[in-house]
Design an enzyme around this catalytic site. Structure first.
Site, PDB file in Angstrom:
ATOM      1  CD  GLU A 159      59.545  57.946 -25.986  1.00 18.79           C
ATOM      2  OE1 GLU A 159      59.096  57.275 -26.920  1.00 18.79           O
ATOM      3  OE2 GLU A 159      59.026  59.019 -25.594  1.00 18.79           O
TER       4      GLU A 159
ATOM      5  CE1 TYR B 204      61.359  55.893 -28.563  1.00 17.39           C
ATOM      6  CE2 TYR B 204      61.582  53.544 -28.119  1.00 17.39           C
ATOM      7  CZ  TYR B 204      60.894  54.726 -27.963  1.00 17.39           C
ATOM      8  OH  TYR B 204      59.744  54.759 -27.199  1.00 17.39           O
TER       9      TYR B 204
END
Length: 424
Positions: free
Chosen positions: A234, A146
């Protein structure tokens, strides 16, 4: 008014206001990009993404296969909603994401997706119409990580957030495994240095030569973040592939709407088909509109006055149908478009105009009201409260117009009259 301020108005103004705000139906008015457009932007800025094509018609399959030959294909319906893989279409077809190595199946897959509504846990009950499908090269994923950069008010600037546990809900990871989260404030002038990028890459468990590859991707993502005036990017997941590559498989990007004049080509990609058409129409005419669930339409100049107007309507037992701020530089045409917005809402049974003229000229508002009322053949009761610049001329125009208008001397009286008109 910025899109951020619209969000504040919707979600953070006062407990009294929140009592009648339809939160479950709210859509924040940020720039919305489909996944394929986000990936295209990343690709243009040198960030590694999987190869893909965008298809809008199943009949394009032949030309697609001629120019796009890969070992395995991923077909993803392009809508602004999650849970696509587990979703279903209104024609009974299952799944908004399909993986196949058989080129002969692609036409049928596209035929069953394009032109039908995809229904997932995050879509409206009736689903969202699919007009685009992204056909991408399948990526053999070895690991998922991530990566995120976002503007953080508490840090007065951008912050890098990374975790080796990608593909999962980052909030759950932060609660259950905080040691798997790295958070680094970024100096806007220094940016992400080679050392920081390499440290983050190693924290994400990219080892050996891949550590440098991942570090370069991290720096490219920072450069992209700056160049497009993003407030968040993101990447979940940022993956390591079986053939030793680092690839951004999915991306969510939010942009600073105040930078629209610098990035017109990006903002033209805004996906508005899933937005409230009234908000889209309002934005086109530089009006600030938020639909609600009452029956008293409000036309006001100034966000604070608009909120006060809705508060007092509620206080007197009524329900506002909308927030509508025409702004300080409103012209006659904008007043007409504002009235059109109100009359398009069948739930509006009365209209309250509350204008305090400072920069706004009351005569301009009056002319716009007269023009709009006549052109739109207004059938619902109209209550008007005018004060401020050129108010006498404005009231005279309205009085001589022959329109059925209830005048009010102050806001409280205006709210009472608007509510009373519903009973007549």
């Amino acid at each position: 008014m910025s899109q951020f301020m619209k969000h504040v108005i919707k979600c953070n103004i006062s407990q009294k206001y929140l009592q009648y705000l339809p939160l479950k139906n709210i859509q924040a008015r940020y720039l919305n990009l489909l996944e394929c457009h986000s990936k295209d932007l990343l690709n243009q800025h040198g960030v590694a993404v999987q190869k893909f094509k965008i298809v809008e018609n199943a009949d394009e399959t032949s030309s697609l296969l001629k120019s796009f030959d890969v070992d395995e294909y991923v077909l993803k319906a392009q809508v602004l909603a999650g849970g696509r893989g587990k979703g279903h279409f209104n024609n009974g077809f299952k799944g908004g994401v399909h993986v196949t190595k058989e080129r002969t199946k692609i036409y049928d897959l596209l035929k069953n997706m394009l032109g039908y509504k995809l229904i997932t846990k995050q879509t409206p009950k009736d689903g969202i119409l699919v007009t685009k499908v992204m056909v991408a090269e399948s990526v053999d994923i070895k690991r998922e990580t991530y990566f995120c950069i976002l503007m953080d008010r508490s840090q007065n600037g951008p912050v890098l957030i990374a975790s080796p546990a990608g593909g999962m809900d980052i909030e759950d990871i932060a609660v259950n495994s905080p040691e798997l989260i790295k958070k680094i404030p970024i100096d806007i002038f220094e940016g992400i240095s080679d050392k920081v990028a390499l440290d983050v890459a190693k924290f994400l468990n990219f080892n050996g030569p891949l550590a440098s590859v991942a570090a370069n991707e991290i720096k490219r993502l920072w450069e992209f973040f700056l160049s497009v005036d993003a407030v968040q990017i993101e990447i979940n997941p940022l993956v390591e592939t079986l053939d030793n590559k680092v690839v951004c498989v999915d991306a969510k990007i939010q942009f600073d709407d105040n930078s629209q004049f610098r990035h017109k080509e990006i903002f033209e990609l805004d996906e508005t088909s899933e937005s409230d058409p009234r908000e889209v129409m309002a934005n086109k005419h530089n009006l600030n509109y938020i639909g609600m669930n009452g029956n008293i339409g409000c036309l006001v100049n100034g966000a604070g006055l608009a909120m006060a107007t809705m508060d007092i309507i509620k206080l007197r037992g009524g329900e506002p149908a909308n927030f509508l701020d025409v702004g300080g530089n409103v012209n006659e045409n904008q007043v007409y478009e504002a009235f059109k917005l109100l009359t398009l809402d069948s739930s509006v049974k009365a209209i309250l105009v509350n204008v305090f003229g400072g920069i706004v000229n009351c005569a301009t508002i009056a002319k716009g009201l007269i023009n709009a009322s006549r052109k739109l053949d207004l059938k619902v009761p109209l209550v008007v409260r005018l004060e401020g610049t050129n108010v006498s001329a404005g009231k005279k125009l309205l009085e001589e117009s022959g329109l059925l208008i209830e005048f009010a001397s102050d806001l409280d009286e205006a709210a009472k009259k608007a509510i009373s008109s519903l009973k007549n």
